[in-house]
Design a protein around this motif. Sequence first.
Motif, PDB file in Angstrom:
ATOM      1  N   PHE A 151      56.001  35.554  45.147  1.00  0.00           N
ATOM      2  CA  PHE A 151      57.011  36.334  44.424  1.00  0.00           C
ATOM      3  C   PHE A 151      56.781  36.282  42.915  1.00  0.00           C
ATOM      4  CE2 PHE A 151      61.177  37.026  42.465  1.00  0.00           C
ATOM      5  CZ  PHE A 151      61.568  38.201  43.090  1.00  0.00           C
ATOM      6  N   THR A 152      56.300  35.156  42.418  1.00  0.00           N
ATOM      7  CA  THR A 152      56.076  35.008  40.975  1.00  0.00           C
ATOM      8  C   THR A 152      54.683  35.461  40.546  1.00  0.00           C
ATOM      9  OG1 THR A 152      55.414  32.700  41.345  1.00  0.00           O
ATOM     10  CG2 THR A 152      57.716  33.105  40.779  1.00  0.00           C
ATOM     11  N   ALA A 153      53.966  36.162  41.421  1.00  0.00           N
ATOM     12  CA  ALA A 153      52.625  36.626  41.081  1.00  0.00           C
ATOM     13  C   ALA A 153      52.602  37.532  39.850  1.00  0.00           C
ATOM     14  CB  ALA A 153      52.002  37.333  42.281  1.00  0.00           C
ATOM     15  N   THR A 209      50.409  36.911  36.386  1.00  0.00           N
ATOM     16  CA  THR A 209      49.547  37.904  35.743  1.00  0.00           C
ATOM     17  C   THR A 209      49.941  38.121  34.292  1.00  0.00           C
ATOM     18  OG1 THR A 209      49.236  39.026  37.869  1.00  0.00           O
ATOM     19  CG2 THR A 209      48.730  40.280  35.880  1.00  0.00           C
ATOM     20  N   MET A 210      51.225  38.199  34.031  1.00  0.00           N
ATOM     21  CA  MET A 210      51.706  38.408  32.675  1.00  0.00           C
ATOM     22  C   MET A 210      51.340  37.238  31.769  1.00  0.00           C
ATOM     23  SD  MET A 210      55.622  39.106  31.381  1.00  0.00           S
ATOM     24  CE  MET A 210      56.143  37.445  31.836  1.00  0.00           C
ATOM     25  N   GLY A 240      53.524  26.325  40.904  1.00  0.00           N
ATOM     26  CA  GLY A 240      52.220  25.831  40.469  1.00  0.00           C
ATOM     27  C   GLY A 240      51.078  26.478  41.237  1.00  0.00           C
ATOM     28  N   TYR A 241      51.265  26.700  42.533  1.00  0.00           N
ATOM     29  CA  TYR A 241      50.240  27.394  43.320  1.00  0.00           C
ATOM     30  C   TYR A 241      49.957  28.782  42.746  1.00  0.00           C
ATOM     31  CZ  TYR A 241      50.785  23.853  47.002  1.00  0.00           C
ATOM     32  OH  TYR A 241      50.810  22.688  47.718  1.00  0.00           O
ATOM     33  N   CYS A 242      51.026  29.487  42.375  1.00  0.00           N
ATOM     34  CA  CYS A 242      50.856  30.838  41.848  1.00  0.00           C
ATOM     35  C   CYS A 242      50.105  30.819  40.521  1.00  0.00           C
ATOM     36  CB  CYS A 242      52.233  31.479  41.666  1.00  0.00           C
ATOM     37  SG  CYS A 242      52.167  33.169  41.039  1.00  0.00           S
ATOM     38  N   LEU A 243      50.480  29.919  39.616  1.00  0.00           N
ATOM     39  CA  LEU A 243      49.822  29.848  38.314  1.00  0.00           C
ATOM     40  C   LEU A 243      48.360  29.428  38.430  1.00  0.00           C
ATOM     41  CD1 LEU A 243      52.561  28.168  36.080  1.00  0.00           C
ATOM     42  CD2 LEU A 243      52.066  30.602  36.372  1.00  0.00           C
ATOM     43  N   THR A 244      48.008  28.802  39.523  1.00  0.00           N
ATOM     44  CA  THR A 244      46.647  28.298  39.690  1.00  0.00           C
ATOM     45  C   THR A 244      45.745  29.268  40.422  1.00  0.00           C
ATOM     46  OG1 THR A 244      47.466  26.024  39.730  1.00  0.00           O
ATOM     47  CG2 THR A 244      45.285  26.412  40.647  1.00  0.00           C
ATOM     48  N   VAL A 276      46.749  42.884  41.325  1.00  0.00           N
ATOM     49  CA  VAL A 276      46.769  41.704  42.188  1.00  0.00           C
ATOM     50  C   VAL A 276      48.131  41.025  42.142  1.00  0.00           C
ATOM     51  CG1 VAL A 276      45.852  40.146  40.410  1.00  0.00           C
ATOM     52  CG2 VAL A 276      45.518  39.607  42.814  1.00  0.00           C
ATOM     53  N   GLY A 277      48.765  41.001  40.963  1.00  0.00           N
ATOM     54  CA  GLY A 277      50.089  40.389  40.878  1.00  0.00           C
ATOM     55  C   GLY A 277      51.129  41.153  41.662  1.00  0.00           C
ATOM     56  N   VAL A 278      51.081  42.474  41.570  1.00  0.00           N
ATOM     57  CA  VAL A 278      52.032  43.300  42.307  1.00  0.00           C
ATOM     58  C   VAL A 278      51.779  43.182  43.806  1.00  0.00           C
ATOM     59  CG1 VAL A 278      52.906  45.637  42.595  1.00  0.00           C
ATOM     60  CG2 VAL A 278      52.153  44.871  40.352  1.00  0.00           C
ATOM     61  N   TYR A 279      50.522  43.133  44.197  1.00  0.00           N
ATOM     62  CA  TYR A 279      50.168  43.035  45.615  1.00  0.00           C
ATOM     63  C   TYR A 279      50.701  41.738  46.229  1.00  0.00           C
ATOM     64  CZ  TYR A 279      47.177  42.285  49.704  1.00  0.00           C
ATOM     65  OH  TYR A 279      46.709  42.009  50.960  1.00  0.00           O
ATOM     66  N   VAL A 280      50.457  40.630  45.563  1.00  0.00           N
ATOM     67  CA  VAL A 280      50.924  39.346  46.085  1.00  0.00           C
ATOM     68  C   VAL A 280      52.443  39.258  46.025  1.00  0.00           C
ATOM     69  CG1 VAL A 280      50.753  36.847  45.802  1.00  0.00           C
ATOM     70  CG2 VAL A 280      48.750  38.266  45.446  1.00  0.00           C
TER      71      VAL A 280
END
Length: 565
Positions: free
Chosen positions: A76-78, A82-83, A128-132, A456-460
């Motif tokens: 959700f925070t993808a 990206t931003m 943290g998973y998303c940021l990584t 990629v951020g919108v997709y995830v």
Amino acid sequence: MRAPNSQNCLGPNVYPEVPDGGWGWAVAVAFFVVEICTYGTLKSLGVFLQDLMEEFGESNSRVSWVISICVFVFTFTAPLSTMLSNRFGYRPVVMTGGFLISLGTITSAFTNSINEMYITIGIVSGFGYCLTFLPTVTILAQYFSKRRALVTSVASSGESFAIFAFAPAFTALKGHIGWRYCLVILGIFQASVIGCGLILRPIIIKPEAVKEDNASDKDSVSLKQLQTVYELENEQTRTSISSGVSRGSEDSGVTSLSASNVDLRTVGAEAKALMELEDKEGQEPSLSTSSSPVKEKDEVEPAEAEAGPLKPSSPKLLDFSVLKDCAFIWYSLFGLFATLGFFAPQLYIIELSKSRGVEPSMASYMLSVMAVAEVFGRLSIGVVLNKVRCRKTLVLLGCVVLLCLVLVAFTIVWEFWGLVVCCALYGYFMGTVGSTHIPMLAEEDVVGIQKMASSVGVYVFIQSFAGLAGPPLGGVLVDVTQNYGAAFYSCAVGMGLSAICLALVGPAKSGMCQRGFRNKEKGQHTEEEEKKFQDSDQTDFLEVDLAPEDSPTRQAVDKGNASVI
């Protein structure tokens, strides 16, 4: 391939073209470790499912919410990931994510209720998973072009190695030190992601030949411009002389010729200056004439070259414009439904094996079988996609259909070796799908490499809703039916719907391309008609000027002028 230019060991890499290697191999290793600490860890937490149920006295669905919340926050925070990557760079974002992953896993070892674990693993580690993960896979795709599919598949096999090693290791280790200390060890290991973030050097593509080509283009334009001026002056001289003789007027062409001599002297001086500039090395020839359009063209071309491959424009912090792309919408729906089958099987396979008569010590090896087969799936799909000539989305579609059939097979198999075969097939096809569905965004069949960073951020993000619903939905079915095989029904249904959506990506992309081509042709046809219409309304002044007085052309023009007066 020349060595990249960089200011220091941690600065950006500057290549004349996509290197397909170079520092990209170090980034691939970093992505391998990131896969171990993100998806690999997340899919190995099923080892602690029974321990958490006994420790906190909770049901399957309540415990499975830990994984669901983590996956939801992860995806959700993808867009936020990206931003932040576009604003601050990949390196600080990944390092921050590594710290949060380690913090969330270690603190979860000291929780006293399942609700507290929702926060530690679900929210803190999930963010943290998303940021990584997302910044690492994005920058890896930028370092490779021809080998992108193969390298991404090999690097993403870290997830499979993690499942293969963690499942039996933590099963044996928790019997000696308990599940809490296992989480502490796991959290310390996940801190290695901080070091991986240090080696994520940005990449800049700066073609060397652009400047030389630009200089030669300007030289060619300047010489053509000089030739045009000479021809124009000569044509004006001939026209004026012919006009004066034919009319017998006071203007015998001397005035025009004198003016032309002044212009010719000016052009001669400019030509001399041009020759001097050409003799100087490292300088670009330029010509300043009264013809402003050519001068403006010379000034615009270097600016376009700098704004293009030399200095690419910075990406938007958050760009949802890809939602206008029909192909991307169908591909996002494919990811949405496919996510239902990404996490539940690993979470429930051990308990399913126990319920089918498999010994507990052997049941944990089902995850290892999945992991080994997944490695082969990731490697083979990378080789196939590098050699295939058809649309790569069609290859992915075949893998998704077969994966759906394997999920159905889990519900009807009851013996040990049947489960082993199903786990091996599931792991293989899961490897083919899991390693390609995100990098596939970089292919022209979907959105292309230029839009991958923003898409990629919108997709995830769209996937997040299925990630939130997948494990709890399976847990509810298990609690209602008292059969762990029921959890695989929801996975099979979701995978079947994803196959339908993926099959519609190709037609949607082809339809958009055809409409764009037709609109372009229509615009060009309209411009040509307008140009022909304008040309037909204008009379060539040279033809009129050179024509005798008794000619039809001259008489028609004189008659038109008289009528206007």
